[in-house]
Design a protein around this motif. Structure first.
Motif, mmCIF file in Angstrom:
data_model
loop_
_atom_site.group_PDB
_atom_site.id
_atom_site.type_symbol
_atom_site.label_atom_id
_atom_site.label_comp_id
_atom_site.label_asym_id
_atom_site.label_seq_id
_atom_site.Cartn_x
_atom_site.Cartn_y
_atom_site.Cartn_z
ATOM 1 N N SER A 32 14.109 -16.338 1.906
ATOM 2 C CA SER A 32 14.475 -17.303 2.455
ATOM 3 C C SER A 32 14.470 -18.909 1.858
ATOM 4 C CB SER A 32 15.382 -17.199 3.622
ATOM 5 O OG SER A 32 15.708 -18.795 3.883
ATOM 6 N N ALA A 33 13.939 -19.314 1.739
ATOM 7 C CA ALA A 33 14.056 -21.197 1.199
ATOM 8 C C ALA A 33 14.632 -21.653 2.320
ATOM 9 C CB ALA A 33 15.240 -21.631 0.128
ATOM 10 N N GLY A 34 14.727 -21.748 3.741
ATOM 11 C CA GLY A 34 14.950 -22.445 4.701
ATOM 12 C C GLY A 34 16.406 -22.769 5.214
ATOM 13 N N ASN A 35 16.322 -23.531 6.150
ATOM 14 C CA ASN A 35 17.511 -24.094 6.532
ATOM 15 C C ASN A 35 17.358 -25.786 7.408
ATOM 16 O OD1 ASN A 35 19.186 -21.728 6.964
ATOM 17 N ND2 ASN A 35 18.271 -21.334 9.074
ATOM 18 N N ARG A 64 4.663 -19.413 -6.059
ATOM 19 C CA ARG A 64 4.529 -19.368 -7.567
ATOM 20 C C ARG A 64 5.136 -17.828 -8.435
ATOM 21 N NH1 ARG A 64 0.253 -22.140 -6.959
ATOM 22 N NH2 ARG A 64 0.434 -24.137 -7.779
ATOM 23 N N LEU A 65 5.233 -16.844 -7.633
ATOM 24 C CA LEU A 65 5.822 -15.678 -7.934
ATOM 25 C C LEU A 65 6.851 -14.798 -6.999
ATOM 26 C CD1 LEU A 65 2.918 -13.825 -9.108
ATOM 27 C CD2 LEU A 65 4.636 -14.527 -10.789
ATOM 28 N N VAL A 66 6.871 -16.314 -5.530
ATOM 29 C CA VAL A 66 8.053 -15.625 -4.565
ATOM 30 C C VAL A 66 9.104 -15.944 -4.990
ATOM 31 C CG1 VAL A 66 8.526 -16.340 -2.184
ATOM 32 C CG2 VAL A 66 6.259 -16.177 -2.965
ATOM 33 N N ILE A 67 10.258 -15.472 -5.069
ATOM 34 C CA ILE A 67 12.131 -15.600 -5.634
ATOM 35 C C ILE A 67 12.534 -16.443 -3.877
ATOM 36 C CG2 ILE A 67 14.051 -14.705 -6.275
ATOM 37 C CD1 ILE A 67 12.957 -12.378 -7.241
ATOM 38 N N ALA A 68 12.497 -17.520 -4.295
ATOM 39 C CA ALA A 68 13.123 -18.782 -3.325
ATOM 40 C C ALA A 68 14.834 -18.642 -3.229
ATOM 41 C CB ALA A 68 12.478 -19.953 -2.844
ATOM 42 N N ALA A 69 15.037 -18.050 -2.639
ATOM 43 C CA ALA A 69 16.669 -18.169 -1.990
ATOM 44 C C ALA A 69 17.733 -19.035 -1.062
ATOM 45 C CB ALA A 69 17.344 -16.417 -1.504
ATOM 46 N N ARG A 84 0.609 -1.044 0.236
ATOM 47 C CA ARG A 84 0.196 -0.006 0.016
ATOM 48 C C ARG A 84 0.838 1.582 0.205
ATOM 49 N NH1 ARG A 84 -3.391 -1.610 3.999
ATOM 50 N NH2 ARG A 84 -1.785 -0.320 5.719
ATOM 51 N N MET A 85 2.034 1.105 0.167
ATOM 52 C CA MET A 85 3.349 1.905 1.050
ATOM 53 C C MET A 85 3.804 2.769 -0.961
ATOM 54 S SD MET A 85 2.159 3.395 3.669
ATOM 55 C CE MET A 85 3.271 4.477 3.947
ATOM 56 N N GLY A 86 3.487 1.406 -1.378
ATOM 57 C CA GLY A 86 4.357 2.037 -2.570
ATOM 58 C C GLY A 86 5.667 1.499 -3.444
ATOM 59 N N ALA A 87 5.907 0.315 -1.748
ATOM 60 C CA ALA A 87 7.121 -0.889 -1.755
ATOM 61 C C ALA A 87 7.357 -1.830 -3.392
ATOM 62 C CB ALA A 87 7.330 -1.849 -0.873
ATOM 63 N N ASP A 88 8.417 -1.676 -3.843
ATOM 64 C CA ASP A 88 8.822 -2.484 -4.899
ATOM 65 C C ASP A 88 9.611 -3.711 -4.821
ATOM 66 O OD1 ASP A 88 7.970 -0.203 -6.764
ATOM 67 O OD2 ASP A 88 10.190 0.269 -6.288
ATOM 68 N N ALA A 89 9.282 -3.620 -3.519
ATOM 69 C CA ALA A 89 10.429 -5.187 -3.272
ATOM 70 C C ALA A 89 10.458 -5.467 -1.695
ATOM 71 C CB ALA A 89 11.695 -5.806 -3.255
ATOM 72 N N ILE A 90 9.820 -6.704 -1.203
ATOM 73 C CA ILE A 90 9.914 -7.244 0.263
ATOM 74 C C ILE A 90 10.715 -8.220 0.550
ATOM 75 C CG2 ILE A 90 8.062 -8.987 1.415
ATOM 76 C CD1 ILE A 90 5.988 -7.294 0.728
ATOM 77 N N ASN A 91 11.832 -8.421 1.781
ATOM 78 C CA ASN A 91 12.683 -9.652 1.850
ATOM 79 C C ASN A 91 11.989 -10.315 3.050
ATOM 80 O OD1 ASN A 91 14.441 -11.066 1.893
ATOM 81 N ND2 ASN A 91 15.239 -9.564 4.050
ATOM 82 N N SER A 109 18.923 -14.408 1.284
ATOM 83 C CA SER A 109 17.553 -13.743 1.323
ATOM 84 C C SER A 109 17.727 -12.392 0.885
ATOM 85 C CB SER A 109 16.106 -13.696 1.803
ATOM 86 O OG SER A 109 15.253 -13.526 1.463
ATOM 87 N N PRO A 110 18.246 -11.212 1.780
ATOM 88 C CA PRO A 110 18.691 -9.785 2.048
ATOM 89 C C PRO A 110 19.474 -9.573 0.603
ATOM 90 C CG PRO A 110 19.365 -10.758 4.110
ATOM 91 C CD PRO A 110 18.749 -11.858 3.348
ATOM 92 N N LEU A 111 20.916 -10.389 -0.406
ATOM 93 C CA LEU A 111 21.512 -9.970 -0.493
ATOM 94 C C LEU A 111 21.113 -9.974 -2.037
ATOM 95 C CD1 LEU A 111 24.890 -11.474 0.375
ATOM 96 C CD2 LEU A 111 24.545 -9.807 0.440
#
Length: 187
Positions: free
Chosen positions: A70-73, A90-95, A19-26, A150-152
């Protein structure tokens, strides 16, 4: 105690960020196991549709926010995936975490998802990563964790969006998933 309310506590700020206009979320955390008496997810629930955080991340992505998770540990298991939500989206980038040589960290989770999709989507440094240290404002330490990959990755997403501000979530995913000569990840 680890309870399902944590997933609501993930979804609410994700909605606020969109809602605040973020382009990305980690998201350097994930959900799979909850303390009793709450029911935990299973590897079969990592199908891109079940977990609350996965559904919330999918809604954010549908509105144009790139979500990196993060894909997880959970490491590698031959009998099942070890992903955590929302990395199964499906639209989430798993790191996934790797070392400086590109070898998957033994602790980093892997797919495929319960519905057969390849995960993780990308890899980034998560072994001996230089991180801020609680010792002081100018202190750093080396640490291990998929939470550092993930943050990288989210930083790379921000740079990509800076260079291509009209990219859709799908175009960002496509650009990050592109196979490059010499790319190697060991399971």
């Amino acid at each position: 105690a680890k309870t399902p309310i944590e997933e609501h506590n993930w979804a609410i700020p994700a909605e606020w960020a969109e809602r605040m206009g973020a382009d990305a979320i980690n998201s350097s955390l994930g959900y799979l196991d909850f303390d009793l008496p709450f029911t935990s997810y299973t590897d079969r629930d990592m199908n891109g549709e079940t977990a609350l955080t996965t559904r919330a991340a999918t809604m954010a992505a549908a509105r144009g926010v790139v979500v990196v998770s993060s894909a997880g540990n959970g490491g590698f298991r031959a009998d099942r995936n070890t992903l955590v939500a929302p990395s199964d989206g499906r639209l989430v980038i798993a790191a996934c975490a790797v070392d400086v040589m590109g070898n998957r960290a033994v602790f980093s989770s892997v797919g495929p998802t319960a519905d057969g999709r390849f995960k993780p989507d990308v890899v980034a440094l998560g072994v001996n990563a230089k991180v801020a240290s609680p010792s002081g404002p100018d202190s750093y330490a080396l640490a291990n964790g998929t939470s550092f990959s993930s943050p990288l990755t989210a930083g790379a997403v921000a740079l990509l969006l800076e260079a291509h501000p009209t990219y859709t979530v799908e175009q960002v995913l496509s650009a990050l998933r592109a196979d490059h000569p010499g790319r190697k990840v060991s399971v």
